[in-house]
Design a protein around this motif. Sequence first.
Motif, short mmCIF file in Angstrom:
data_model
loop_
_atom_site.label_atom_id
_atom_site.label_comp_id
_atom_site.label_asym_id
_atom_site.label_seq_id
_atom_site.Cartn_x
_atom_site.Cartn_y
_atom_site.Cartn_z
N ASN A 80 17.81 -3.87 -34.13
CA ASN A 80 16.65 -2.98 -34.07
C ASN A 80 16.68 -1.91 -35.17
O ASN A 80 16.33 -0.76 -34.94
CB ASN A 80 16.56 -2.31 -32.69
N MET A 149 16.90 5.14 -27.13
CA MET A 149 15.54 4.61 -27.30
C MET A 149 14.90 4.15 -26.00
O MET A 149 13.83 3.55 -26.01
CB MET A 149 15.55 3.46 -28.30
N ASN A 150 15.54 4.45 -24.85
CA ASN A 150 15.02 3.94 -23.58
C ASN A 150 14.79 2.43 -23.67
O ASN A 150 13.70 1.92 -23.40
CB ASN A 150 13.72 4.65 -23.18
N GLY A 151 15.85 1.73 -24.07
CA GLY A 151 15.76 0.29 -24.22
C GLY A 151 15.39 -0.40 -22.92
O GLY A 151 15.72 0.06 -21.83
N GLU A 157 13.77 -0.65 -17.66
CA GLU A 157 14.13 0.20 -18.78
C GLU A 157 15.33 1.05 -18.39
O GLU A 157 15.64 1.19 -17.20
CB GLU A 157 12.97 1.11 -19.17
N TYR A 184 12.01 10.77 -21.43
CA TYR A 184 11.75 9.36 -21.71
C TYR A 184 10.27 9.01 -21.65
O TYR A 184 9.55 9.40 -20.73
CB TYR A 184 12.49 8.47 -20.72
N TYR A 186 7.90 5.33 -23.38
CA TYR A 186 8.14 3.95 -23.81
C TYR A 186 8.91 3.93 -25.13
O TYR A 186 8.43 4.39 -26.16
CB TYR A 186 6.80 3.22 -23.95
N ARG A 187 10.12 3.41 -25.09
CA ARG A 187 11.01 3.25 -26.24
C ARG A 187 11.22 4.56 -27.00
O ARG A 187 11.31 4.59 -28.22
CB ARG A 187 10.49 2.17 -27.20
N HIS A 188 11.35 5.65 -26.24
CA HIS A 188 11.52 6.97 -26.87
C HIS A 188 12.27 7.91 -25.93
O HIS A 188 12.10 7.87 -24.72
CB HIS A 188 10.15 7.57 -27.19
N LYS A 239 6.23 -1.95 -31.06
CA LYS A 239 6.03 -1.59 -29.67
C LYS A 239 4.78 -2.28 -29.13
O LYS A 239 3.82 -2.49 -29.86
CB LYS A 239 5.87 -0.07 -29.53
N GLU A 306 8.86 -0.48 -33.66
CA GLU A 306 9.93 -0.28 -32.68
C GLU A 306 11.27 -0.26 -33.40
O GLU A 306 12.16 0.52 -33.06
CB GLU A 306 9.92 -1.37 -31.61
#
Length: 322
Positions: A80, A149-151, A157, A184, A186-188, A239, A306
């Motif tokens: 990533n 990244m809140n994978g 998640e 957190y 989405y992906r952050h 994303k 992403e």
Amino acid sequence: MAKIGEQGNRLAITLDGGEFTIPAPRGKLAANAPLAKLTWFKSGGPAELLFEPEDADDLAAFLAALPEWVPVMGLGLGSNMIVRDGGVPGVVVRLGKHFSEAEVLGDNTLRFGGGTPGVLASSCARNAGVAGLEFLKSIPGTVGGFVRMNGGAYGREVKDVLTSCGVVLRDGSRKTLALADMGYTYRHSDLPEGAIVVSATMRGEAGEPDAIQAEMDRITEAREASQPLRTKTGGSTFKNPEGTSAWKLVDEAGCRGLVIGDAQVSEKHTNFLINRGEATSADIEMLGEEVRRRVKEHSGITLEWEIRRVGKFGATEVVPAL
């Protein structure tokens, strides 16, 4: 070119931004360290300095001694991520085997080191009879990266299982952050630049190891069937926009198989970019930007990256952005 020399019991370091001395750390410190071999794309330039700390105390002391103007970035398994061809200025911190560990705490809770791969984390949870962490097996990378990244994957998640994490901040101070502190989305996360996640505590629910393994096997089979896992890739590129999937937008914009240089949009899963062999990081990033342009033109939706793009462009590179 970065340089490291000895000055008594200290190290004299020269970077593009200046010179300084620090106490010699216990871990490994290397100048002009190649990063391409440490990333999934197998491309990109070197780190000015690559530091592999012995433990969290070693990392904290090193960062505390480092001048404020020196940037710091964490590196897990190099998934990533696009490391640009001009390399990464400052210090890249890589958590090695000393940070790859798991401890069962009871109450369906485990504590992982920040360098623990997702495969190991999910397997340790299975052995402890803790369900709900199976999805970690499907995320390429380490616990520290997941937390930052809140994978997530397959409907879960990190925010669904994290209770707290231990971090070393850029100034060398150490903090324990609760889930509520992470900000957190989405992906952050709201973790500041230069913060390194050295541990994470996660809670699942009681489960039978055989059933947990069956779910892990299902996830593995689904990934292998749909994703180009045996290529030089970086995982999901963009994303997912609200209400749709990035791969669908890329496909509908006619980008399946699109090539720039030796980089290609995967034929198997259009939200994956692949290095067919000799792609530069500029090839890969330019391909991603061309995909974003075509998707915007076709659907009106602007895809967000992403994959992290870090470092400097090469001296002759220009990557047009949308």
